[in-house]
Design a protein around this motif. Structure first.
Motif, PDB file in Angstrom:
ATOM      1  N   ARG A   1       0.785  -1.156   0.181  1.00  0.00           N
ATOM      2  CA  ARG A   1      -0.067   0.012  -0.053  1.00  0.00           C
ATOM      3  C   ARG A   1       0.777   1.269   0.012  1.00  0.00           C
ATOM      4  O   ARG A   1       1.859   1.547   0.889  1.00  0.00           O
ATOM      5  CB  ARG A   1      -0.920  -0.011   1.124  1.00  0.00           C
ATOM      6  CG  ARG A   1      -1.950  -0.984   1.397  1.00  0.00           C
ATOM      7  CD  ARG A   1      -2.524  -1.387   2.588  1.00  0.00           C
ATOM      8  NE  ARG A   1      -1.687  -1.739   3.603  1.00  0.00           N
ATOM      9  CZ  ARG A   1      -0.989  -2.725   4.043  1.00  0.00           C
ATOM     10  NH1 ARG A   1      -1.181  -3.749   3.347  1.00  0.00           N
ATOM     11  NH2 ARG A   1      -0.274  -2.859   5.202  1.00  0.00           N
ATOM     12  N   LEU A   2       0.770   2.070  -0.849  1.00  0.00           N
ATOM     13  CA  LEU A   2       1.242   3.187  -1.109  1.00  0.00           C
ATOM     14  C   LEU A   2       0.235   4.639  -0.914  1.00  0.00           C
ATOM     15  O   LEU A   2      -0.887   4.345  -1.409  1.00  0.00           O
ATOM     16  CB  LEU A   2       2.102   3.646  -2.432  1.00  0.00           C
ATOM     17  CG  LEU A   2       3.068   2.616  -2.836  1.00  0.00           C
ATOM     18  CD1 LEU A   2       3.429   2.520  -4.314  1.00  0.00           C
ATOM     19  CD2 LEU A   2       4.495   3.188  -2.064  1.00  0.00           C
ATOM     20  N   ALA A   3       0.948   5.649  -0.291  1.00  0.00           N
ATOM     21  CA  ALA A   3      -0.125   6.819  -0.210  1.00  0.00           C
ATOM     22  C   ALA A   3       1.006   7.958  -0.403  1.00  0.00           C
ATOM     23  O   ALA A   3       1.759   7.989   0.113  1.00  0.00           O
ATOM     24  CB  ALA A   3      -0.756   6.930   1.084  1.00  0.00           C
ATOM     25  N   MET A   4       0.253   9.025  -1.171  1.00  0.00           N
ATOM     26  CA  MET A   4       1.399  10.156  -1.280  1.00  0.00           C
ATOM     27  C   MET A   4       0.250  11.328  -2.210  1.00  0.00           C
ATOM     28  O   MET A   4      -0.851  10.791  -2.521  1.00  0.00           O
ATOM     29  CB  MET A   4       2.517   9.828  -2.295  1.00  0.00           C
ATOM     30  CG  MET A   4       2.262   9.507  -3.752  1.00  0.00           C
ATOM     31  SD  MET A   4       3.509   8.757  -4.333  1.00  0.00           S
ATOM     32  CE  MET A   4       3.741   7.050  -3.709  1.00  0.00           C
TER      33      MET A   4
ATOM     34  N   LEU B   1      12.454  13.355  -6.934  1.00  0.00           N
ATOM     35  CA  LEU B   1      12.088  13.113  -5.584  1.00  0.00           C
ATOM     36  C   LEU B   1      12.704  11.799  -4.958  1.00  0.00           C
ATOM     37  O   LEU B   1      12.372  10.841  -5.779  1.00  0.00           O
ATOM     38  CB  LEU B   1      10.728  13.062  -5.104  1.00  0.00           C
ATOM     39  CG  LEU B   1      10.193  12.810  -3.804  1.00  0.00           C
ATOM     40  CD1 LEU B   1      10.746  14.049  -3.008  1.00  0.00           C
ATOM     41  CD2 LEU B   1       8.845  12.813  -3.614  1.00  0.00           C
ATOM     42  N   ASN B   2      13.448  11.927  -4.026  1.00  0.00           N
ATOM     43  CA  ASN B   2      14.142  10.589  -3.607  1.00  0.00           C
ATOM     44  C   ASN B   2      13.161   9.848  -2.687  1.00  0.00           C
ATOM     45  O   ASN B   2      12.725  10.325  -1.695  1.00  0.00           O
ATOM     46  CB  ASN B   2      15.633  10.815  -2.775  1.00  0.00           C
ATOM     47  CG  ASN B   2      16.092   9.686  -2.113  1.00  0.00           C
ATOM     48  OD1 ASN B   2      15.594   9.474  -1.110  1.00  0.00           O
ATOM     49  ND2 ASN B   2      17.051   9.180  -2.864  1.00  0.00           N
ATOM     50  N   PHE B   3      12.727   8.408  -2.940  1.00  0.00           N
ATOM     51  CA  PHE B   3      11.966   8.025  -2.321  1.00  0.00           C
ATOM     52  C   PHE B   3      12.176   7.576  -0.956  1.00  0.00           C
ATOM     53  O   PHE B   3      11.392   7.776   0.105  1.00  0.00           O
ATOM     54  CB  PHE B   3      11.837   6.416  -2.900  1.00  0.00           C
ATOM     55  CG  PHE B   3      10.607   5.566  -2.222  1.00  0.00           C
ATOM     56  CD1 PHE B   3       9.372   5.850  -2.767  1.00  0.00           C
ATOM     57  CD2 PHE B   3      10.828   4.935  -1.359  1.00  0.00           C
ATOM     58  CE1 PHE B   3       8.317   5.057  -2.133  1.00  0.00           C
ATOM     59  CE2 PHE B   3       9.743   4.229  -0.439  1.00  0.00           C
ATOM     60  CZ  PHE B   3       8.472   4.315  -1.058  1.00  0.00           C
ATOM     61  N   ALA B   4      13.519   7.366  -0.672  1.00  0.00           N
ATOM     62  CA  ALA B   4      13.869   6.948   1.113  1.00  0.00           C
ATOM     63  C   ALA B   4      14.057   8.351   1.740  1.00  0.00           C
ATOM     64  O   ALA B   4      13.213   7.960   2.842  1.00  0.00           O
ATOM     65  CB  ALA B   4      15.115   6.601   0.702  1.00  0.00           C
ATOM     66  N   ARG B   5      14.210   9.287   1.031  1.00  0.00           N
ATOM     67  CA  ARG B   5      13.800  10.744   1.756  1.00  0.00           C
ATOM     68  C   ARG B   5      12.605  10.878   1.990  1.00  0.00           C
ATOM     69  O   ARG B   5      11.941  11.605   3.239  1.00  0.00           O
ATOM     70  CB  ARG B   5      14.676  11.743   1.228  1.00  0.00           C
ATOM     71  CG  ARG B   5      16.205  11.596   1.500  1.00  0.00           C
ATOM     72  CD  ARG B   5      16.920  12.974   1.086  1.00  0.00           C
ATOM     73  NE  ARG B   5      18.262  12.622   0.587  1.00  0.00           N
ATOM     74  CZ  ARG B   5      18.606  12.825  -0.370  1.00  0.00           C
ATOM     75  NH1 ARG B   5      17.978  13.429  -1.467  1.00  0.00           N
ATOM     76  NH2 ARG B   5      19.794  12.453  -0.836  1.00  0.00           N
ATOM     77  N   ALA B   6      11.670  10.810   0.995  1.00  0.00           N
ATOM     78  CA  ALA B   6      10.141  11.022   1.245  1.00  0.00           C
ATOM     79  C   ALA B   6       9.762  10.318   2.211  1.00  0.00           C
ATOM     80  O   ALA B   6       8.591  10.480   2.751  1.00  0.00           O
ATOM     81  CB  ALA B   6       9.578  11.076  -0.397  1.00  0.00           C
ATOM     82  N   TRP B   7       9.878   9.088   2.109  1.00  0.00           N
ATOM     83  CA  TRP B   7       9.314   7.993   3.053  1.00  0.00           C
ATOM     84  C   TRP B   7       9.804   8.270   4.362  1.00  0.00           C
ATOM     85  O   TRP B   7       8.960   8.127   5.421  1.00  0.00           O
ATOM     86  CB  TRP B   7       9.710   6.651   2.673  1.00  0.00           C
ATOM     87  CG  TRP B   7       9.152   5.291   3.312  1.00  0.00           C
ATOM     88  CD1 TRP B   7       7.960   5.380   4.064  1.00  0.00           C
ATOM     89  CD2 TRP B   7       9.879   4.090   3.571  1.00  0.00           C
ATOM     90  NE1 TRP B   7       7.803   4.267   4.477  1.00  0.00           N
ATOM     91  CE2 TRP B   7       8.968   3.380   4.455  1.00  0.00           C
ATOM     92  CE3 TRP B   7      11.023   3.656   3.454  1.00  0.00           C
ATOM     93  CZ2 TRP B   7       9.071   1.914   4.712  1.00  0.00           C
ATOM     94  CZ3 TRP B   7      11.159   2.315   3.738  1.00  0.00           C
ATOM     95  CH2 TRP B   7      10.546   1.229   4.395  1.00  0.00           C
ATOM     96  N   ALA B   8      10.987   8.470   4.674  1.00  0.00           N
ATOM     97  CA  ALA B   8      11.614   8.923   5.942  1.00  0.00           C
ATOM     98  C   ALA B   8      10.818  10.119   6.438  1.00  0.00           C
ATOM     99  O   ALA B   8      10.812  10.141   7.687  1.00  0.00           O
ATOM    100  CB  ALA B   8      13.039   9.044   6.092  1.00  0.00           C
ATOM    101  N   SER B   9      10.402  11.072   5.616  1.00  0.00           N
ATOM    102  CA  SER B   9      10.040  12.409   6.040  1.00  0.00           C
ATOM    103  C   SER B   9       8.445  12.253   6.147  1.00  0.00           C
ATOM    104  O   SER B   9       7.875  13.216   6.775  1.00  0.00           O
ATOM    105  CB  SER B   9      10.325  13.494   4.974  1.00  0.00           C
ATOM    106  OG  SER B   9       9.573  13.552   4.022  1.00  0.00           O
TER     107      SER B   9
END
Length: 115
Positions: free
Chosen positions: A72-75, A88-96
């Motif tokens: 499940r993704l949400a954005m 957009l860097n996925f890891a940074r976006a996920w961490a934030s």
């Protein structure tokens, strides 16, 4: 703000990118799982499957995901387009917290190679 059509196109481009994945990333892309991508700003969700190294979008529904997909993704729509375009860097976006990813622990371990 990204449109539903632009987001659908981004998912298609992401699927095309997955087909070209190599090595460990290829193994992660080869999972066979149900998938949902909820676009929070557009109030819509794409549902489908990650199978055979591709994302197959099967439906689009208004609101949050109708069931519990295995991945499940949400954005926001803008973030989806930016992720696929490499802006957009996925890891940074996920961490934030800009991007939410929910999956089983084993799937998360495999999916991290795609990040």
């Amino acid at each position: 703000m990204a449109t539903i059509e632009e987001c659908r196109s981004a998912l298609d481009r992401l699927s095309d990118n997955l087909t070209r994945a190599e090595g460990e990333a290829h193994g992660a892309a080869a999972l066979d799982r149900t998938l949902s991508c909820h676009l929070t700003d557009l109030g819509t969700t794409f549902t489908g499957r990650l199978a055979g190294g591709r994302i197959e979008v099967l439906d689009r529904v208004d609101g949050p995901p109708p069931g519990k997909s295995e991945i499940r993704l949400a954005m926001t729509g803008d973030d989806l387009v930016a992720l696929v375009d490499g802006e957009l860097n996925f890891a940074r976006a996920w961490a934030s917290g800009r991007v939410r990813l929910e999956a089983g622990f084993r799937d998360l371990l495999r999916l991290r190679s795609l990040l």
